[in-house]
Write a protein that holds these residues in place. Sequence first.
Motif, PDB file in Angstrom:
ATOM      1  N   ILE A 193      52.637  34.017  30.766  1.00 57.48           N
ATOM      2  CA  ILE A 193      52.318  35.375  30.315  1.00 57.48           C
ATOM      3  C   ILE A 193      50.804  35.555  30.229  1.00 57.48           C
ATOM      4  CG2 ILE A 193      52.389  36.915  28.312  1.00 57.48           C
ATOM      5  CD1 ILE A 193      55.215  35.942  27.787  1.00 57.48           C
ATOM      6  N   ALA A 194      50.124  34.585  29.620  1.00 58.37           N
ATOM      7  CA  ALA A 194      48.667  34.679  29.487  1.00 58.37           C
ATOM      8  C   ALA A 194      47.985  34.716  30.849  1.00 58.37           C
ATOM      9  CB  ALA A 194      48.140  33.506  28.659  1.00 58.37           C
ATOM     10  N   MET A 195      48.484  33.920  31.784  1.00 61.55           N
ATOM     11  CA  MET A 195      47.916  33.891  33.132  1.00 61.55           C
ATOM     12  C   MET A 195      48.061  35.246  33.811  1.00 61.55           C
ATOM     13  SD  MET A 195      46.526  31.953  35.584  1.00 61.55           S
ATOM     14  CE  MET A 195      46.930  30.220  35.440  1.00 61.55           C
ATOM     15  N   LEU A 196      49.234  35.846  33.720  1.00 62.81           N
ATOM     16  CA  LEU A 196      49.448  37.140  34.373  1.00 62.81           C
ATOM     17  C   LEU A 196      48.742  38.268  33.632  1.00 62.81           C
ATOM     18  CD1 LEU A 196      51.002  37.699  37.001  1.00 62.81           C
ATOM     19  CD2 LEU A 196      51.453  35.461  36.028  1.00 62.81           C
ATOM     20  N   ASP A 197      48.578  38.148  32.323  1.00 63.86           N
ATOM     21  CA  ASP A 197      47.767  39.126  31.591  1.00 63.86           C
ATOM     22  C   ASP A 197      46.329  39.117  32.107  1.00 63.86           C
ATOM     23  OD1 ASP A 197      49.929  39.879  30.061  1.00 63.86           O
ATOM     24  OD2 ASP A 197      49.283  38.796  28.252  1.00 63.86           O
ATOM     25  N   GLU A 198      45.791  37.928  32.315  1.00 61.91           N
ATOM     26  CA  GLU A 198      44.429  37.803  32.845  1.00 61.91           C
ATOM     27  C   GLU A 198      44.363  38.305  34.279  1.00 61.91           C
ATOM     28  OE1 GLU A 198      40.392  36.909  33.334  1.00 61.91           O
ATOM     29  OE2 GLU A 198      41.571  37.026  31.476  1.00 61.91           O
ATOM     30  N   ALA A 199      45.404  38.075  35.055  1.00 65.47           N
ATOM     31  CA  ALA A 199      45.429  38.556  36.435  1.00 65.47           C
ATOM     32  C   ALA A 199      45.373  40.079  36.483  1.00 65.47           C
ATOM     33  CB  ALA A 199      46.693  38.057  37.137  1.00 65.47           C
ATOM     34  N   GLU A 200      46.124  40.703  35.606  1.00 60.86           N
ATOM     35  CA  GLU A 200      46.215  42.165  35.611  1.00 60.86           C
ATOM     36  C   GLU A 200      45.031  42.836  34.927  1.00 60.86           C
ATOM     37  OE1 GLU A 200      51.113  42.404  35.509  1.00 60.86           O
ATOM     38  OE2 GLU A 200      49.951  42.732  33.680  1.00 60.86           O
ATOM     39  N   ASN A 201      44.454  42.168  33.952  1.00 62.21           N
ATOM     40  CA  ASN A 201      43.361  42.748  33.165  1.00 62.21           C
ATOM     41  C   ASN A 201      42.272  41.689  32.983  1.00 62.21           C
ATOM     42  OD1 ASN A 201      41.838  44.469  31.553  1.00 62.21           O
ATOM     43  ND2 ASN A 201      43.005  44.011  29.705  1.00 62.21           N
ATOM     44  N   PRO A 202      41.448  41.448  34.014  1.00 56.52           N
ATOM     45  CA  PRO A 202      40.468  40.353  33.965  1.00 56.52           C
ATOM     46  C   PRO A 202      39.462  40.494  32.821  1.00 56.52           C
ATOM     47  CG  PRO A 202      40.688  41.245  36.199  1.00 56.52           C
ATOM     48  CD  PRO A 202      41.401  42.193  35.289  1.00 56.52           C
ATOM     49  N   LYS A 203      39.374  39.454  32.025  1.00 55.64           N
ATOM     50  CA  LYS A 203      38.414  39.422  30.921  1.00 55.64           C
ATOM     51  C   LYS A 203      37.554  38.159  30.943  1.00 55.64           C
ATOM     52  CE  LYS A 203      41.235  42.177  27.745  1.00 55.64           C
ATOM     53  NZ  LYS A 203      41.916  42.193  26.422  1.00 55.64           N
ATOM     54  N   HIS A 204      37.845  37.237  31.852  1.00 55.14           N
ATOM     55  CA  HIS A 204      37.154  35.945  31.847  1.00 55.14           C
ATOM     56  C   HIS A 204      36.685  35.568  33.248  1.00 55.14           C
ATOM     57  CE1 HIS A 204      39.864  35.903  28.297  1.00 55.14           C
ATOM     58  NE2 HIS A 204      38.833  35.323  27.719  1.00 55.14           N
ATOM     59  N   ARG A 205      35.991  36.462  33.885  1.00 50.17           N
ATOM     60  CA  ARG A 205      35.497  36.177  35.229  1.00 50.17           C
ATOM     61  C   ARG A 205      34.365  35.152  35.158  1.00 50.17           C
ATOM     62  NH1 ARG A 205      37.241  41.681  37.796  1.00 50.17           N
ATOM     63  NH2 ARG A 205      38.051  40.757  39.723  1.00 50.17           N
TER      64      ARG A 205
END
Length: 213
Positions: A193-205
């Motif tokens: 879930i955390a991985m796909l949350d980051e995929a959809e809403n990048p916050k840690h580029r």
Amino acid sequence: MKIIIFGARGDVGRRLVKEALMRGHQVTAVVRNESQINDIPSNTNSIIGNVISGENIADLMQGQDLAISALRPPDGQEELLVPLTQSILKGVEQAAIRAIIVGGAASLKVPNANGHTVLTAPNFLPEAVVPIATACQAQFELMQAQDDVDWTYLCPPAMLTPGERKDHYRIGSDTLVVDEDGNSGISMEDFAIAMLDEAENPKHRKQRFTIGY
């Protein structure tokens, strides 16, 4: 979103595929050989890719929006983790897409351990996992040197195990996330879930982050 997932048959990879499909993404799952395709959901585009050779990896990524690497070498071949990651990074650079890498906890600081990390803290790790932790430390150092790739490195907590999908987690940066009892863990389902949350809403580029309950 079109997402290509390397290591799609592994424990974490399978859950990433499932989570991405649940969210309506178009998923391409990369496996090592034809026999592994049977383990991939039928509504997934399954392909065979030899990541360690590095051949045609960028070609596999063409037309994708994001590459996720959940690759882990077999026991006894932990030194392959860095070359595997290098192949992924070279591919995403050539394909001009973003990458999220499933990392390890080795580089994270241990709370109240005088600055020691998971890898360096005395008696923190069982001897059996030191080789993969050492490889994960080298993998993280490789990520830090990437200036031309749009990457994110997600570190699990100390314990990443199969479990239930609780649909919640807490985020950290360079220190293990622990609960009120000092435990550091999360289910593979919530890790996905955390991985796909980051995929959809990048916050840690171009950053590392970690999660835990």
